[in-house]
Write a protein that holds these residues in place. Structure first.
Motif, PDB file in Angstrom:
ATOM      1  N   ASN A 136       0.922  -1.116  -0.066  1.00 30.74           N
ATOM      2  CA  ASN A 136       0.118   0.109   0.245  1.00 30.74           C
ATOM      3  C   ASN A 136       0.777   1.381   0.143  1.00 30.74           C
ATOM      4  OD1 ASN A 136      -2.759   1.074   0.199  1.00 30.74           O
ATOM      5  ND2 ASN A 136      -2.169   2.344   2.580  1.00 30.74           N
ATOM      6  N   GLU A 137       2.560   1.183   1.337  1.00 31.66           N
ATOM      7  CA  GLU A 137       2.488   2.453   0.601  1.00 31.66           C
ATOM      8  C   GLU A 137       3.070   2.365  -0.544  1.00 31.66           C
ATOM      9  OE1 GLU A 137       5.851   1.567   3.785  1.00 31.66           O
ATOM     10  OE2 GLU A 137       4.885   2.334   5.415  1.00 31.66           O
ATOM     11  N   GLN A 138       3.412   1.472  -1.739  1.00 31.41           N
ATOM     12  CA  GLN A 138       4.025   1.688  -3.013  1.00 31.41           C
ATOM     13  C   GLN A 138       2.881   1.898  -4.276  1.00 31.41           C
ATOM     14  OE1 GLN A 138       7.293  -0.854  -3.106  1.00 31.41           O
ATOM     15  NE2 GLN A 138       6.311  -1.270  -2.005  1.00 31.41           N
ATOM     16  N   GLY A 139       1.144   1.976  -3.274  1.00 29.59           N
ATOM     17  CA  GLY A 139       0.290   2.310  -4.439  1.00 29.59           C
ATOM     18  C   GLY A 139       0.305   1.100  -4.821  1.00 29.59           C
ATOM     19  N   ARG A 140       0.445  -0.083  -4.856  1.00 34.48           N
ATOM     20  CA  ARG A 140       0.118  -1.393  -5.375  1.00 34.48           C
ATOM     21  C   ARG A 140      -0.751  -2.665  -4.784  1.00 34.48           C
ATOM     22  NH1 ARG A 140       3.478  -2.328  -9.571  1.00 34.48           N
ATOM     23  NH2 ARG A 140       1.937  -3.906  -9.986  1.00 34.48           N
ATOM     24  N   LYS A 141      -1.075  -1.747  -3.089  1.00 32.46           N
ATOM     25  CA  LYS A 141      -2.339  -2.970  -2.473  1.00 32.46           C
ATOM     26  C   LYS A 141      -3.255  -3.631  -3.372  1.00 32.46           C
ATOM     27  CE  LYS A 141      -4.518  -3.237   2.370  1.00 32.46           C
ATOM     28  NZ  LYS A 141      -4.159  -2.411   3.348  1.00 32.46           N
ATOM     29  N   HIS A 142      -4.192  -3.314  -4.204  1.00 32.17           N
ATOM     30  CA  HIS A 142      -5.175  -3.617  -5.146  1.00 32.17           C
ATOM     31  C   HIS A 142      -4.609  -4.384  -5.945  1.00 32.17           C
ATOM     32  CE1 HIS A 142      -8.775  -3.943  -6.470  1.00 32.17           C
ATOM     33  NE2 HIS A 142      -8.015  -3.904  -8.011  1.00 32.17           N
ATOM     34  N   ASP A 143      -3.570  -4.125  -6.759  1.00 33.04           N
ATOM     35  CA  ASP A 143      -3.066  -5.144  -7.449  1.00 33.04           C
ATOM     36  C   ASP A 143      -2.025  -6.885  -6.726  1.00 33.04           C
ATOM     37  OD1 ASP A 143      -3.096  -3.568  -9.504  1.00 33.04           O
ATOM     38  OD2 ASP A 143      -1.365  -2.892  -9.488  1.00 33.04           O
ATOM     39  N   LEU A 144      -1.622  -6.213  -5.522  1.00 30.05           N
ATOM     40  CA  LEU A 144      -1.326  -7.663  -4.889  1.00 30.05           C
ATOM     41  C   LEU A 144      -2.333  -8.566  -4.084  1.00 30.05           C
ATOM     42  CD1 LEU A 144       1.392  -9.226  -3.545  1.00 30.05           C
ATOM     43  CD2 LEU A 144       1.538  -7.653  -1.622  1.00 30.05           C
ATOM     44  N   LYS A 145      -3.374  -7.566  -4.048  1.00 24.73           N
ATOM     45  CA  LYS A 145      -4.669  -8.221  -3.791  1.00 24.73           C
ATOM     46  C   LYS A 145      -5.180  -8.827  -3.972  1.00 24.73           C
ATOM     47  CE  LYS A 145      -7.943  -8.253   0.515  1.00 24.73           C
ATOM     48  NZ  LYS A 145      -7.545  -8.225   1.622  1.00 24.73           N
TER      49      LYS A 145
END
Length: 217
Positions: free
Chosen positions: A114-123
């Motif tokens: 999430n700190e890198q703006g990629r939480k949704h993608d990783l989820k």
């Protein structure tokens, strides 16, 4: 009055072990696309099985132990979820030996992403890794590989899991949501005040979005 020009905030409390979480999200995503509602999604942690051992547990044994589900009921439920998933473009693969896993480290990795703006993608990658590909999300090495596969730094991902730097933060966020009365997932909160639980279906989500838009005008 709510500023209708601001995106609709959608907080989703979920666990990647929860099949209805990915089903509910896919239903919501289709409804959002059809409704053309400007929105922002925020994912939050919830552990369905916080006491799950590191080796995980066979899904049939787990459901029997936790809910008293018979093998026949379990098979019927999985067949139903598989059919629903296909309608939504998501592949469930409940092969023999399919296991449930502890997800505390998974949530820590998601916090880092999430700190890198990629939480949704990783989820989304984790949902696919677990339900489609049957990968072991209890294994930190597997989590690191999944992070790397979507372009996140493997070395840093490994370090995050080794030093547990986000453990307290994740625990606090989990406690916040359970303190708000969240006891099951998926739990979706619209505009910070309207709670909807479970996979509602595309049409119901469309109706909810329409009502929210009317309330925001």
């Amino acid at each position: 009055m709510t500023d209708t020009k601001s995106p609709l905030r959608i907080d989703i409390v979920s666990d990647v072990m929860c099949p209805w979480c990915i089903i509910g999200y896919r239903q919501l995503a289709i409804a959002l696309e059809a409704s053309d509602v400007a929105h922002e999604i925020h994912w939050h942690p919830f552990e369905l099985n916080p006491n799950m051992p590191a080796e995980g547990q066979d899904v049939g044994e787990h459901l029997a132990e936790k809910y008293g589900t018979t093998p026949e009921q379990s098979a019927a439920n999985r067949a139903n979820m598989t059919a629903v998933g296909q309608e939504l473009g998501f592949d469930f693969n409940f092969a023999d030996g399919f296991r449930m896993h502890n997800t505390f480290n998974t949530h820590q990795l998601l916090h880092w992403a999430n700190e890198q703006g990629r939480k949704h993608d990783l989820k989304q990658a984790l949902f696919t890794a677990h339900f489609t590909n049957g990968r072991n999300l209890s294994d930190d090495a597997v989590l690191v590989e999944i992070a790397g596969e979507i372009g996140l730094d493997r070395v840093e991902a490994k370090a995050v899991l080794e030093d547990q730097r986000f453990a307290n933060t994740v625990r606090q966020e989990q406690q916040f949501w359970t303190g708000q009365g969240i006891s099951g997932v998926p739990a979706v909160v619209f505009d910070r005040k309207h709670l909807v639980t479970g996979a509602q279906g595309v049409d119901n989500f469309k109706n909810i979005l329409t009502q929210l838009q009317e309330m925001r005008t």
